[in-house]
Design an enzyme around this catalytic site. Sequence first.
Site, PDB file in Angstrom:
ATOM      1  CB  CYS A  12      -0.905   0.014   1.235  1.00  0.00           C
ATOM      2  SG  CYS A  12      -1.962  -1.445   1.388  1.00  0.00           S
TER       3      CYS A  12
ATOM      4  N   GLY B 174      14.818 -13.566  -0.737  1.00  0.00           N
ATOM      5  CA  GLY B 174      15.882 -13.983   0.174  1.00  0.00           C
ATOM      6  C   GLY B 174      16.705 -12.837   0.717  1.00  0.00           C
TER       7      GLY B 174
END
Length: 641
Positions: free
Chosen positions: A2, A364
């Site tokens: 958002c 990662g």
Amino acid sequence: MCAIAGIFDLYHQPDIDPGLLQRMTDLQRHRGPDQGGTHREPGVGLGHRRLAIIDLAGGQQPLFNEDHSVAVVYNGEIYNFPALMRELRQFGHSFRTHCDTEVIVHAWEQWGPRCVEHFRGMFAFALWDRRQRSLFLARDRLGIKPLHYAMLDSGQLIFASEIKALLAHDTLRRDLDPLAIEDYFAYGYIPEPRTIFRQIRKLEPGHTLLLRHGSAPGPQQRYWDVPLTAATAISDAQAADELLARLEEAVRIRMVAEVPLGAFLSGGVDSSAVVAMMARQSATPVNTCSIAFDDADYDESAYAAMVAERYATHHHSQRVAQHDAGLIDHLTTLYDEPFADSSALPTYRVCELARQRVTVALSGDGGDENLAGYRRYRGHVHEERWRALLPLGLRKPVFGALGRLYPKADWAPRPLRAKSTFQALARDSVAAYFHGVSIMKDDMRERLFSPALKRALGQYHALDTLRRHAANCPADDPLSQVQYLDLKTYLPGDILTKVDRASMAHGLEVRVPLLDHPLVEWLAGLPPDLKLRGGVGKYLFKQALAPYLPEQLLHRKKMGFSVPLADWLRGPLKARLQRSLSSPCLADSGMFNLDYLQQLMQQHQSGRRDHSAPLWSLLMFESFLRQMQATPGQRVQRQAA
């Protein structure tokens, strides 16, 4: 994910301009393409753009408590929200939705500013409390999600996820911060809390800012730090088992979504570990995405394919060609300030590829900082042994002289490139590490900057940023100290910024299991020997993952997610580089020694030196200046006369 935006008047209660609030919100529509909302009342306005992930029907923002006295706009994910809902219900709170956003307003009612200590996840939010006439800004512990703000001369504070939204305010001063310019050309990014604009600040990771109507704003308040306290003695086997269990849990709680979910798979150890843990817990094949390069020295796609085949993922790969560097100007619009990490190019493309199939992707990121994966850590620890043997008073003249006399040999095999090592040994530990990570060394910046810019800098030096954090570091060993510095600067300022802007440009949410803060705290307490042993970084991680990943992947030379920049600047980007370094924007800024710009380019083109990182930083800086000066109402003030 958002976007948030807002305006808060600290001293008056005027009507907030609805058009301005809407513009600030809509300029970040890419971060939240699904829904938008605003709220205004005297003295305050809140705006939100939503990328719906959980409770698709009920999570619209701004979101309020029962009597509408508390409102929040929020960017992020709080993974422990079900447990917090149960706990808060026991205190008498009731919930209308099933989304994590509502947890924030009730946690504020229950715990006040300490509510952030209860959240497990990534977040940046602004909370308005009408009864207290206060605005509370907060950012997650590691800085995964961004939050910028500016205190205007009028007494209004404006805030937003991205700088571009703040620039919509006509009274915001757009003069550049010379200290940020020094930082940028040293690090390749601008570390928190500065931005390129003097009046705009970043809320630092693990910090909050509480503002009350009628009072001057106070300083940012830290609520969390990397502990780096020694844990109970543990064997290698016990540590490996616990690491796997903690990683598996961190991945599991990030697989909750009501939209398609996948993962980045670079072919490195960290992303491969995340995919392996996802596959173990998923009833259906994991969606994975990777980027390939034409240049074999930078291409990890074969290793990514190896992991994808092992876990039968739905794998998708895209090749990045040399012409892809045409993204330069577009990247400038995404980052809003100069940003010189060239891996932003493939990061943008892998996010674009992922968004074609998923809305949420696990990455990662964070493994190198937590588990000592960077090659520079090995070099620093080795140098520290020499620094411990000789006092600085002896090392400085001896190795300083060797560093000045030894030729710079970018073309030579690595063992023969001793100039930087001699220069590092002539410095103290923090200064040596700064020297190692700088993309443009002190002597280069001294030649690059104009006399006027040097006067504007006064006594400031980019090293001061690392010294500030080093003074707060609770660890004594050299490895933990530099890991701490990276967790405070490089991780949020470069790595997480790069991924956030690139993913949000495509409306893609990226989650980072290796930055789960309980996992980070546990890893910080492990003995350094379990992270770096016998010259092998990520030692424990690789031992723990041996049953799950191919040996040739675990023990191959670290490649990194980068592009063949030196060759690009001598080939397809050569003409663009020449235009940028001759640009009126750089000349008219009064900040640079123009002769030195041309010298850098000539040395690089000849092949005698590799100036790819400094030249790329200049190219990106020129793109930023040009775009800012071309935008109506956003002219960059001249920095030097």
